[in-house]
Structures are given as C-alpha cells and as structure tokens.
Design a protein around this motif. Structure first.
Motif, PDB file in Angstrom:
ATOM      1  N   LEU A 128       0.807  -1.217   0.000  1.00 51.00           N
ATOM      2  CA  LEU A 128       0.000   0.000   0.000  1.00 51.00           C
ATOM      3  C   LEU A 128       0.841   1.267   0.000  1.00 51.00           C
ATOM      4  N   ILE A 129       2.078   1.222   0.486  1.00 50.22           N
ATOM      5  CA  ILE A 129       2.880   2.450   0.467  1.00 50.22           C
ATOM      6  C   ILE A 129       3.310   2.796  -0.954  1.00 50.22           C
ATOM      7  N   TYR A 130       3.162   1.844  -1.866  1.00 50.10           N
ATOM      8  CA  TYR A 130       3.442   2.109  -3.281  1.00 50.10           C
ATOM      9  C   TYR A 130       2.156   2.340  -4.076  1.00 50.10           C
ATOM     10  N   ASN A 131       1.047   2.440  -3.370  1.00 50.45           N
ATOM     11  CA  ASN A 131      -0.248   2.721  -3.984  1.00 50.45           C
ATOM     12  C   ASN A 131      -0.940   3.829  -3.178  1.00 50.45           C
ATOM     13  N   PRO A 132      -0.337   5.028  -3.178  1.00 49.43           N
ATOM     14  CA  PRO A 132      -0.841   6.091  -2.313  1.00 49.43           C
ATOM     15  C   PRO A 132      -2.266   6.527  -2.637  1.00 49.43           C
ATOM     16  N   GLU A 133      -2.655   6.428  -3.891  1.00 51.81           N
ATOM     17  CA  GLU A 133      -4.013   6.826  -4.260  1.00 51.81           C
ATOM     18  C   GLU A 133      -5.042   5.919  -3.590  1.00 51.81           C
ATOM     19  N   LEU A 134      -4.808   4.603  -3.637  1.00 46.49           N
ATOM     20  CA  LEU A 134      -5.721   3.664  -3.002  1.00 46.49           C
ATOM     21  C   LEU A 134      -5.733   3.865  -1.491  1.00 46.49           C
ATOM     22  N   LEU A 135      -4.550   3.966  -0.895  1.00 44.09           N
ATOM     23  CA  LEU A 135      -4.472   4.097   0.558  1.00 44.09           C
ATOM     24  C   LEU A 135      -5.176   5.364   1.034  1.00 44.09           C
ATOM     25  N   SER A 136      -4.915   6.468   0.381  1.00 41.81           N
ATOM     26  CA  SER A 136      -5.553   7.716   0.801  1.00 41.81           C
ATOM     27  C   SER A 136      -7.056   7.685   0.566  1.00 41.81           C
ATOM     28  N   SER A 137      -7.500   6.975  -0.479  1.00 39.35           N
ATOM     29  CA  SER A 137      -8.946   6.873  -0.723  1.00 39.35           C
ATOM     30  C   SER A 137      -9.623   6.038   0.356  1.00 39.35           C
ATOM     31  N   MET A 138      -8.936   5.024   0.887  1.00 42.93           N
ATOM     32  CA  MET A 138      -9.505   4.230   1.970  1.00 42.93           C
ATOM     33  C   MET A 138      -9.626   5.067   3.235  1.00 42.93           C
ATOM     34  N   VAL A 139      -8.593   5.842   3.538  1.00 45.67           N
ATOM     35  CA  VAL A 139      -8.643   6.713   4.717  1.00 45.67           C
ATOM     36  C   VAL A 139      -9.759   7.736   4.558  1.00 45.67           C
ATOM     37  N   SER A 140      -9.842   8.360   3.390  1.00 47.66           N
ATOM     38  CA  SER A 140     -10.873   9.376   3.142  1.00 47.66           C
ATOM     39  C   SER A 140     -12.273   8.808   3.297  1.00 47.66           C
ATOM     40  N   ALA A 141     -12.471   7.584   2.802  1.00 48.97           N
ATOM     41  CA  ALA A 141     -13.801   6.974   2.860  1.00 48.97           C
ATOM     42  C   ALA A 141     -14.245   6.751   4.300  1.00 48.97           C
ATOM     43  N   VAL A 142     -13.338   6.259   5.141  1.00 47.88           N
ATOM     44  CA  VAL A 142     -13.689   6.022   6.544  1.00 47.88           C
ATOM     45  C   VAL A 142     -13.958   7.330   7.266  1.00 47.88           C
ATOM     46  N   LYS A 143     -13.084   8.308   7.072  1.00 51.28           N
ATOM     47  CA  LYS A 143     -13.254   9.574   7.782  1.00 51.28           C
ATOM     48  C   LYS A 143     -14.472  10.342   7.280  1.00 51.28           C
ATOM     49  N   ALA A 144     -14.798  10.225   5.989  1.00 47.96           N
ATOM     50  CA  ALA A 144     -15.990  10.893   5.470  1.00 47.96           C
ATOM     51  C   ALA A 144     -17.255  10.319   6.088  1.00 47.96           C
ATOM     52  N   LYS A 145     -17.249   9.006   6.350  1.00 44.48           N
ATOM     53  CA  LYS A 145     -18.436   8.358   6.903  1.00 44.48           C
ATOM     54  C   LYS A 145     -18.526   8.518   8.414  1.00 44.48           C
ATOM     55  N   TYR A 146     -17.397   8.445   9.099  1.00 42.11           N
ATOM     56  CA  TYR A 146     -17.429   8.382  10.569  1.00 42.11           C
ATOM     57  C   TYR A 146     -16.843   9.607  11.260  1.00 42.11           C
ATOM     58  N   GLY A 147     -16.050  10.383  10.556  1.00 45.02           N
ATOM     59  CA  GLY A 147     -15.448  11.546  11.187  1.00 45.02           C
ATOM     60  C   GLY A 147     -14.634  11.186  12.409  1.00 45.02           C
ATOM     61  N   ASP A 148     -14.781  11.976  13.480  1.00 38.36           N
ATOM     62  CA  ASP A 148     -13.999  11.742  14.697  1.00 38.36           C
ATOM     63  C   ASP A 148     -14.582  10.664  15.594  1.00 38.36           C
ATOM     64  N   THR A 149     -15.667  10.030  15.177  1.00 39.59           N
ATOM     65  CA  THR A 149     -16.215   8.948  15.994  1.00 39.59           C
ATOM     66  C   THR A 149     -15.420   7.657  15.820  1.00 39.59           C
ATOM     67  N   VAL A 150     -14.602   7.566  14.766  1.00 35.48           N
ATOM     68  CA  VAL A 150     -13.715   6.424  14.554  1.00 35.48           C
ATOM     69  C   VAL A 150     -12.307   6.951  14.329  1.00 35.48           C
ATOM     70  N   ARG A 151     -11.392   6.555  15.177  1.00 38.36           N
ATOM     71  CA  ARG A 151      -9.994   6.928  15.005  1.00 38.36           C
ATOM     72  C   ARG A 151      -9.336   5.970  14.008  1.00 38.36           C
ATOM     73  N   LEU A 152      -8.532   6.531  13.112  1.00 45.45           N
ATOM     74  CA  LEU A 152      -7.932   5.738  12.042  1.00 45.45           C
ATOM     75  C   LEU A 152      -6.443   6.044  11.945  1.00 45.45           C
ATOM     76  N   GLU A 153      -5.642   4.982  11.973  1.00 44.27           N
ATOM     77  CA  GLU A 153      -4.185   5.091  11.902  1.00 44.27           C
ATOM     78  C   GLU A 153      -3.673   4.313  10.697  1.00 44.27           C
ATOM     79  N   THR A 154      -2.517   4.721  10.201  1.00 49.08           N
ATOM     80  CA  THR A 154      -1.821   3.930   9.184  1.00 49.08           C
ATOM     81  C   THR A 154      -0.416   3.635   9.691  1.00 49.08           C
ATOM     82  N   LYS A 155      -0.020   2.376   9.623  1.00 44.99           N
ATOM     83  CA  LYS A 155       1.330   1.973  10.029  1.00 44.99           C
ATOM     84  C   LYS A 155       2.102   1.649   8.755  1.00 44.99           C
TER      85      LYS A 155
END
Length: 348
Positions: free
Chosen positions: A134-161
């Motif tokens: 995933l670190i070589y697919n930044p578009e996909l990774l950032s789209s996954m983060v965006s999708a979760v945060k758009a739906k849940y906002g600060d009610t779900v904490r999201l980290e990437t390792k």
C-alpha cells in the motif's frame, strides 16, 4: 462474534487514542507507549499483561478484512476482547474501500480505533495488495482513509502503520496525502519493505519524515528496535516523535515500558492467569509466549529444552508446578516476584 466481546463503546478522553497520544506528556510526564500488532501473538491474554506495565495503547494482530466480513468462523477466531481491553486498536489488512468500510462497521463499536496495515512485508500479502504494497499505492491508501473519515469523522480513530521508501521524500509525500485524507496519526516503521529485521532501524529516516510533516498537526509514532526504556528515550530524543511502538521487545518482555530490562516473573504469572481465564490460545502459541519470556529471564538451557518438549497445555501446567513456585490469583505474592521462582535452589 466471540462470547467475550465487550459492550459497544464510545470515545471519551479516557479511551480516545488520539487524545492519549497528544496529552501523555502532560498527564504522565512521558511520551505515549504502544504495544504494536504481532502476527498471532498479540491476542487478548498477552494484551492484558502489557496493560499492567505502563502500555497506554495496544493493538490486535492484523485481521484480514475480506475474510472477516465474509466468514463468521473467521470473526470468531480473529477477534476477542472485553471491557477492560482498552484503549484497543484493531489492525486490518485490506486492499479496497468496500471491505474496509464493512470491516469498520462491524468492528469499530468494540474497539477504540482502526489501524490499516501498510507495513507487512510478507510476499503473500504484497501479492494481494495488502501490507507494505500500500505504500506504493498512495491513491488507493488515501482513498480508503478518506472513505472512513468521510463516513465516521472523529467517531472512529484511524491510523496507518507504514514503512519507509528508499527515497524518504516519497514517504513524506505519502504522509502528506494521508494527512489530507484525514488520518488521525501515522506510525512509521523505520525499515523499507525489503530491509531485514536484523538491520538496525533507520532513525534518521523517521526523524527526517517527522520534521517534514510537523506542521500538519498529525502525531507520528516511531516503530522499530525498542527493547529497553533507554531505547525508548533514545528514539524519542533523536527523532522528535510523539510516542514509541514496541513489538518484538514486548514479546520477550511485556514489562519493558515499566523499566524492567528483562521479563519479570510477575508478567509470566499474569500471562498464565489470563491465558487460563480467557482460554482460546492454542498450545503452541502459549508455549511460544512462555519460551520468549523465560528466555528473557535467563532460564537455564536444560530446563528450556524440557519446556519445549511439552506437548499439551495440561502437561505444561504440571511441569511448571513441578519446577517453579507458580502462584495463582488470590495467593499471597501473586504477580509480585521479579526473578524466576524456582522450587529449590538446584533449579530442578
């Protein structure tokens, strides 16, 4: 779902991992301490032991989203918790938005955050587009983060390792995209996808990346080669990160963050207690935990060889009671000793 699931929870200052990361220096006069995800090993009993020894946030092993959302048997096997298992981050291996959103919907009520695994170097996972792929697919990774945060906002904490790239600026660019997508914090393992664990972690890379994104107001956690509290302090002082995640160091010594340079006997007694209390650990997994802890304590080789010959958990319990003073919960002195509690001075 497991019959030891906790009740559904909501984020408060007490269990919000982002709040804890940002305030630990104020509340505890130290940076945040984190027990990272360990394949197979960071199950509930081990997580509970770590919490006794100054670990602020604990991760589950990586759970494959596709299997979890489609298979009830996978859900039973992969995730168990309880109300005291907090703050808890569930790490997920995932390669598409749909599986991630379904996974978050199912798991987020029972944990305090979700971590996307972008660091696993195992070839099978990379072929599936999971882990360090995933670190070589930044578009996909950032789209996954965006999708979760758009739906849940600060009610779900999201980290990437993540792991680092050979070109550190490529990692900086990835981190900036993740910040734009709304990630709550980033954990950086200071090795590339192909760097062996025997090669020292690259603290220069972690420092460089941290300094480049310091104006984004997204905390950075350093991961790699933390085996003692001196390592913990050295990593903090050199890199300027907001906290440190230990993995292999905690497997050998769950009391690392409380200042023990080797595993204390108290941690082993606690592990035995939680392993029997919660159940569900296969014998080989139980044996491996005990092997790691006793090796850290300096168990003599002859007894260590005997340990590794134990074929069943019942046989293992009998062996411990024969060779050691293994106290149970409720007995005077339970989980208080530091040195190995041999039954006699000849260690037989």
């Amino acid at each position: 779902m497991s019959n030891i699931y906790p009740r559904a929870r909501t984020l408060t200052k007490k269990n919000d991992p982002l709040h804890i990361i940002k305030t630990r220096k104020i509340t505890h006069n130290r940076a945040v301490t984190i027990a990272g995800p360990m394949v197979r090993y960071s199950k509930l009993p081990f997580r509970q032991v770590c919490r006794h020894y100054n670990v602020d946030i604990v991760y589950t092993p990586m759970i494959l989203a596709r299997e979890f959302v489609r298979n009830c048997h996978a859900r039973m096997a992969d995730f168990s918790s309880n109300d005291s298992d907090t703050p808890l981050i569930v790490q997920v291996g995932v390669n598409n938005v749909t599986d991630l959103l379904r996974f978050v919907e199912m798991v987020s009520p029972y944990c305090d955050g979700i971590g996307i695994n972008c660091g696993c170097p195992i070839k099978e996972q990379i072929r599936e587009g999971i882990g360090s792929a995933l670190i070589y697919n930044p578009e996909l990774l950032s789209s996954m983060v965006s999708a979760v945060k758009a739906k849940y906002g600060d009610t779900v904490r999201l980290e990437t390792k993540i792991r680092i790239h050979d070109d550190w600026d490529q990692t900086v660019a990835l981190c900036n995209r993740l910040c734009d997508a709304g990630v709550d914090w980033i954990t950086i393992h200071g090795r590339t996808r192909t760097t062996r664990s025997s090669v020292p972690v690259n603290l220069d890379a972690i420092k460089y990346i941290t300094e480049k994104i310091q104006d984004r107001n997204v905390p950075v956690i350093a991961n790699g080669d933390c085996f003692t509290m001196q390592d913990f302090q050295n990593i903090l002082d050199y890199t300027g990160v907001d906290g440190v995640m230990a993995v292999r160091g905690l497997l050998d010594n769950p009391a690392l963050f409380s200042g023990h340079d080797k595993c204390p006997w108290s941690a082993l007694e606690l592990f035995w207690h939680y392993a029997m209390e919660f159940g569900g650990l296969p014998h080989q997994l139980l044996l491996h935990h005990l092997h790691c802890m006793l090796e850290s304590m300096g168990l003599e080789k002859r007894l260590h060889n005997e340990l590794m010959e134990m074929k069943t958990t019942a046989q293992l319990i009998d062996w411990f009671d024969e060779k050691f003073v293994l106290k149970r919960l409720g007995e005077a002195g339970f989980a208080e000793a530091t040195r190995i509690q041999y039954k006699n001075t000849s260690k037989v």
